[in-house]
Motif scaffolding. Structure first.
Motif, PDB file in Angstrom:
ATOM      1  N   GLY A 163       0.778  -1.231   0.000  1.00 23.29           N
ATOM      2  CA  GLY A 163       0.000   0.000   0.000  1.00 23.29           C
ATOM      3  C   GLY A 163       0.810   1.281   0.000  1.00 23.29           C
ATOM      4  N   ASP A 164       2.153   1.177   0.014  1.00 21.54           N
ATOM      5  CA  ASP A 164       2.994   2.371  -0.008  1.00 21.54           C
ATOM      6  C   ASP A 164       3.407   2.647  -1.452  1.00 21.54           C
ATOM      7  OD1 ASP A 164       4.664   4.476   0.413  1.00 21.54           O
ATOM      8  OD2 ASP A 164       6.182   3.375   1.554  1.00 21.54           O
ATOM      9  N   PHE A 165       2.783   3.642  -2.069  1.00 24.87           N
ATOM     10  CA  PHE A 165       3.025   3.918  -3.477  1.00 24.87           C
ATOM     11  C   PHE A 165       3.996   5.074  -3.701  1.00 24.87           C
ATOM     12  CE2 PHE A 165      -1.108   1.860  -3.251  1.00 24.87           C
ATOM     13  CZ  PHE A 165      -0.945   0.862  -4.182  1.00 24.87           C
ATOM     14  N   ASP A 166       4.628   5.548  -2.627  1.00 26.97           N
ATOM     15  CA  ASP A 166       5.625   6.614  -2.760  1.00 26.97           C
ATOM     16  C   ASP A 166       7.007   6.005  -2.957  1.00 26.97           C
ATOM     17  OD1 ASP A 166       3.692   8.584  -2.403  1.00 26.97           O
ATOM     18  OD2 ASP A 166       3.847   8.450  -0.227  1.00 26.97           O
ATOM     19  N   GLN A 167       7.145   5.174  -3.969  1.00 22.19           N
ATOM     20  CA  GLN A 167       8.388   4.455  -4.233  1.00 22.19           C
ATOM     21  C   GLN A 167       8.980   4.917  -5.562  1.00 22.19           C
ATOM     22  OE1 GLN A 167       9.644   2.474  -1.876  1.00 22.19           O
ATOM     23  NE2 GLN A 167       7.817   2.948  -0.663  1.00 22.19           N
ATOM     24  N   VAL A 168      10.279   5.261  -5.521  1.00 22.43           N
ATOM     25  CA  VAL A 168      10.991   5.699  -6.731  1.00 22.43           C
ATOM     26  C   VAL A 168      12.311   4.951  -6.792  1.00 22.43           C
ATOM     27  CG1 VAL A 168      12.020   7.624  -7.981  1.00 22.43           C
ATOM     28  CG2 VAL A 168       9.933   7.982  -6.638  1.00 22.43           C
ATOM     29  N   VAL A 169      12.589   4.352  -7.957  1.00 22.75           N
ATOM     30  CA  VAL A 169      13.834   3.615  -8.164  1.00 22.75           C
ATOM     31  C   VAL A 169      14.845   4.544  -8.841  1.00 22.75           C
ATOM     32  CG1 VAL A 169      14.900   1.646  -9.315  1.00 22.75           C
ATOM     33  CG2 VAL A 169      12.610   1.434  -8.347  1.00 22.75           C
TER      34      VAL A 169
ATOM     35  N   ARG B  25       1.830   6.290 -12.602  1.00 23.41           N
ATOM     36  CA  ARG B  25       0.525   6.047 -13.209  1.00 23.41           C
ATOM     37  C   ARG B  25      -0.401   5.301 -12.250  1.00 23.41           C
ATOM     38  NH1 ARG B  25      -2.349   8.097 -15.909  1.00 23.41           N
ATOM     39  NH2 ARG B  25      -3.261   6.227 -16.850  1.00 23.41           N
ATOM     40  N   LEU B  26       0.166   4.278 -11.587  1.00 25.49           N
ATOM     41  CA  LEU B  26      -0.630   3.499 -10.652  1.00 25.49           C
ATOM     42  C   LEU B  26      -1.112   4.356  -9.490  1.00 25.49           C
ATOM     43  CD1 LEU B  26      -1.698   0.701  -9.921  1.00 25.49           C
ATOM     44  CD2 LEU B  26       0.444   0.246  -8.728  1.00 25.49           C
ATOM     45  N   LYS B  27      -0.237   5.218  -9.014  1.00 26.92           N
ATOM     46  CA  LYS B  27      -0.614   6.110  -7.916  1.00 26.92           C
ATOM     47  C   LYS B  27      -1.733   7.054  -8.357  1.00 26.92           C
ATOM     48  CE  LYS B  27       1.428   9.253  -4.510  1.00 26.92           C
ATOM     49  NZ  LYS B  27       2.675   9.911  -4.076  1.00 26.92           N
ATOM     50  N   ALA B  28      -1.603   7.575  -9.582  1.00 25.85           N
ATOM     51  CA  ALA B  28      -2.636   8.477 -10.097  1.00 25.85           C
ATOM     52  C   ALA B  28      -3.964   7.746 -10.276  1.00 25.85           C
ATOM     53  CB  ALA B  28      -2.177   9.084 -11.427  1.00 25.85           C
ATOM     54  N   VAL B  29      -3.883   6.520 -10.818  1.00 24.43           N
ATOM     55  CA  VAL B  29      -5.108   5.745 -11.038  1.00 24.43           C
ATOM     56  C   VAL B  29      -5.761   5.390  -9.705  1.00 24.43           C
ATOM     57  CG1 VAL B  29      -5.998   3.543 -11.872  1.00 24.43           C
ATOM     58  CG2 VAL B  29      -4.387   4.824 -13.266  1.00 24.43           C
ATOM     59  N   LEU B  30      -4.947   4.951  -8.743  1.00 29.22           N
ATOM     60  CA  LEU B  30      -5.497   4.600  -7.438  1.00 29.22           C
ATOM     61  C   LEU B  30      -6.084   5.816  -6.729  1.00 29.22           C
ATOM     62  CD1 LEU B  30      -2.852   2.060  -6.076  1.00 29.22           C
ATOM     63  CD2 LEU B  30      -5.158   1.590  -6.877  1.00 29.22           C
ATOM     64  N   LEU B  31      -5.435   6.969  -6.916  1.00 27.57           N
ATOM     65  CA  LEU B  31      -5.978   8.199  -6.331  1.00 27.57           C
ATOM     66  C   LEU B  31      -7.325   8.520  -6.958  1.00 27.57           C
ATOM     67  CD1 LEU B  31      -5.612  10.652  -4.471  1.00 27.57           C
ATOM     68  CD2 LEU B  31      -4.400  11.792  -6.340  1.00 27.57           C
ATOM     69  N   GLU B  32      -7.391   8.341  -8.278  1.00 28.01           N
ATOM     70  CA  GLU B  32      -8.651   8.585  -8.974  1.00 28.01           C
ATOM     71  C   GLU B  32      -9.723   7.598  -8.518  1.00 28.01           C
ATOM     72  OE1 GLU B  32     -10.354   8.788 -13.569  1.00 28.01           O
ATOM     73  OE2 GLU B  32      -8.203   8.581 -13.176  1.00 28.01           O
ATOM     74  N   VAL B  33      -9.319   6.312  -8.403  1.00 26.46           N
ATOM     75  CA  VAL B  33     -10.264   5.298  -7.928  1.00 26.46           C
ATOM     76  C   VAL B  33     -10.702   5.601  -6.498  1.00 26.46           C
ATOM     77  CG1 VAL B  33     -10.500   2.858  -7.319  1.00 26.46           C
ATOM     78  CG2 VAL B  33      -9.399   3.496  -9.465  1.00 26.46           C
ATOM     79  N   SER B  34      -9.726   6.025  -5.660  1.00 24.30           N
ATOM     80  CA  SER B  34     -10.059   6.358  -4.274  1.00 24.30           C
ATOM     81  C   SER B  34     -11.033   7.530  -4.206  1.00 24.30           C
ATOM     82  CB  SER B  34      -8.771   6.685  -3.508  1.00 24.30           C
ATOM     83  OG  SER B  34      -9.057   7.080  -2.186  1.00 24.30           O
TER      84      SER B  34
END
Length: 599
Positions: A212-218, A239-248
């Motif tokens: 659940g931690d989507f603040d990950q950068v490689v 993209r996943l963070k943006a989509v999940l934010l939109e879904v949330s």
């Protein structure tokens, strides 16, 4: 560890280098050995050629002592030379090793090589002597003047130095291989780490994302495939963070809509597990949230309606429809249900929408009752008019006194229908806000006085006592004078109608804060408690027969309430019990100079 790609890569590098080094080492050793053996063979051939020339010059068959003199120098060269005569015993007639003279050569030397030489072959072999020693053996045939084989020269060169050198070379190559493999392991580790490091980083970050931690950068360290993988991972994360934010956000919107909608909603799985219920549904079903979580869909709805169960719904061709639920305290619900179907047409669950239709049913009943009342109110005078008119047509018109009495009845019933229609039109205008109001500043004391004076005669005819008290000061209200007077007249008329002869009617005007209260109290027959909640309904009468006899339409109080509420006031009726009188309280807002200016 052994399943990691880093270990696999190091193993592959190790095996590749090991196999390559072994192949190269074996090839080099073999070529080195062949080279040295070739050199020895060349030396032996050269020596044999030189010695054979010497033997030809000295006629070796007749001068055997001379052979020994010519062979002795070769002993110092670390080489063994044997001259074997052709006879039945293959006798050694000369040798660098004196102990082998006149002995059978086949017992000392290689018999196969000796036989090959006597067959005219020039042949060489590497023979293994006692211990680790080995030698290069060669035979050369000796011919007489008639080209007949008369003997052979057997040469033996010790190869101990060569194989010692080869063993040393093998040792050096082995150390080189071991060193190369160690270097390979170290380099392979760093190479594998450069590849697996970013992959491990991506794996760790992906695991955190799964939690659940989507603040990950490689970190992108290169432009190769690994760097592209890291870049795509960062892009995917964003993209996943943006989509999940939109879904949330969409989920929050849906939760807000569902939790604040006026209707109740319950969702269940195909197995009957309740997965969602909004607060309205919980309130409608009179159940707490903890108890709801413990119940299945069938356990919840079976006591309410035996058709609202999964077993029953599964027997229907379609999962769409609605059922009615009768709750306690007169609450009635409509349950609309619909299926939740996945894209593969699999039934995921059911959604039930609960609507409170109690008020709707009440309004529907009131509508039906209203129609019935209007029909009845019109039917009675129409029937009277029709019967009296038919009587007149049948000849009663010739009897003038009787005809006049009948016509008076017809006129009275017509006036009654006219009042009814006028009241209905007035109610309709008030409902649709189509009435025209002539609002202005008026003194409520004057309105009450005029209403009392207009009905004072009616009260005196029943020998009723009229007492009214008004405020000492002028009380201004912003209202339509005629409409407010109509309300007061209606209430006073009802008080006179339903109060017995010699009864008492009191009217008071009181000022409280920014409101004026007009209180009309009688000691008449009163209103039962069960009828008080419906007293303002249209055509509702406590005693229907008596009310009609007194000329009422059953719409007066409904009109009065509409008028008072249109003036931002209120009207209330109090009656403790039957035959104890009734009190009506009309409250209107007063106006001062400031409010009047704003108006």
């Amino acid at each position: 560890m052994f399943k990691s790609i880093r270990f696999k890569m190091i193993t592959i590098y190790f095996l590749l280098v090991f196999i390559a080094m072994v192949i190269v080492g074996v090839f080099i050793i073999q070529q080195f050995e062949q080279y040295h053996l070739g050199v020895v063979k060349g030396n032996l051939t050269q020596i044999a050629s030189s010695f054979m020339t010497t033997l030809e010059e000295i006629d070796w068959q007749n001068n055997k002592d001379e052979i020994q003199k010519n062979i002795s120098p070769y002993e110092k060269m670390g080489m063994e030379i044997y001259v074997i005569e052709k006879n039945n015993d293959f006798t050694i007639i000369s040798s660098t090793n004196l102990s082998y003279w006149n002995q059978n050569a086949t017992y000392i030397l290689d018999s196969d090589l000796i036989l090959a030489g006597f067959h005219g072959e020039i042949k060489d072999i590497v023979s293994q002597q006692e211990g680790p020693r080995s030698s290069k053996d060669m035979v050369f045939p000796l011919y007489d003047e008639h080209s007949r084989i008369t003997g052979i020269i057997y040469l033996r060169q010790n190869l101990e130095d060569i194989y010692r050198t080869l063993d040393q070379s093998k040792f050096i190559l082995t150390r080189a291989i071991i060193l190369a493999l160690l270097i390979t392991i170290v380099l392979g580790y760093f190479i594998a780490k450069s590849i697996t490091g970013p992959i491990n980083d991506v794996t760790i970050k992906a695991e955190k994302m799964a939690k659940g931690d989507f603040d990950q950068v490689v970190e992108v360290k290169s432009d190769d495939e690994i760097g592209q993988l890291a870049s795509m991972f960062n892009h995917l994360t964003a993209r996943l963070k943006a989509v999940l934010l939109e879904v949330s956000n969409e989920k929050k919107k849906m939760d807000t809509i569902i939790n604040n909608m006026a209707d109740g909603l319950i969702a269940t799985t195909a197995e009957g597990k309740i997965i969602h219920a909004n607060p309205v549904a919980i309130e409608m079903l009179k159940i707490d949230e903890k108890t709801l979580k413990k119940k299945s869909f069938d356990e919840l709805f079976l006591p309410l309606n035996n058709k609202l169960t999964l077993n029953y719904l599964s027997t229907k061709e379609k999962w769409y429809g609605n059922e009615t639920i009768d709750m306690q305290e007169g609450l009635k619900l409509r349950a609309k249900y619909a299926p939740i179907i996945r894209e593969d047409d699999y039934l995921e669950g059911i959604v039930v929408l609960l609507q409170d239709i109690t008020e709707y049913e009440k309004l529907e009943n009131m509508r039906k009752e209203f129609v019935a009342n209007v029909s009845h109110e019109l039917k009675t005078p129409l029937t009277t008019i029709k019967s009296y008119t038919e009587t007149l047509l049948d000849g009663a018109i010739e009897d003038k006194p009787l005809a006049k009495r009948f016509l008076d009845v017809v006129v009275s019933e017509s006036d009654r229908m006219t009042r009814l229609v006028q009241d209905l039109l007035q109610l309709s205008n008030l409902d649709y806000k189509q009435g025209k109001w002539n609002k202005k500043e008026i003194d409520i004391n004057d309105i009450v006085k005029n209403a009392v004076l207009k009905l004072e005669v009616s009260a005196k005819n029943k020998r009723q006592h009229f007492n009214y008290t008004i405020c000492d000061d002028t009380v201004h209200v912003f209202a339509d004078k005629d409409r407010i007077e109509q309300v007061i007249l209606n209430i006073l008329s009802n008080a006179i109608k339903y109060t017995a002869e010699e009864g008492q009617i009191e009217v008071q005007v009181e000022l409280k804060n920014n409101f004026v209260q007009i209180i009309i109290k009688d000691n008449g027959i009163g209103i039962p408690k069960k009828d008080l909640p419906r007293i303002f309904e249209r055509f509702y009468r406590v005693d229907k027969a008596r009310s009609r006899e007194m000329g009422g339409t059953g719409l007066g109080l409904s009109i009065a309430k509409q008028i008072v509420e249109a003036h931002e006031g209120s009207i209330k009726i109090f009656s403790e019990e039957e035959k104890q009188g009734t009190t009506v309280m009309i409250t209107l807002p007063t106006v001062d100079e400031e409010n009047l200016a704003l108006s």
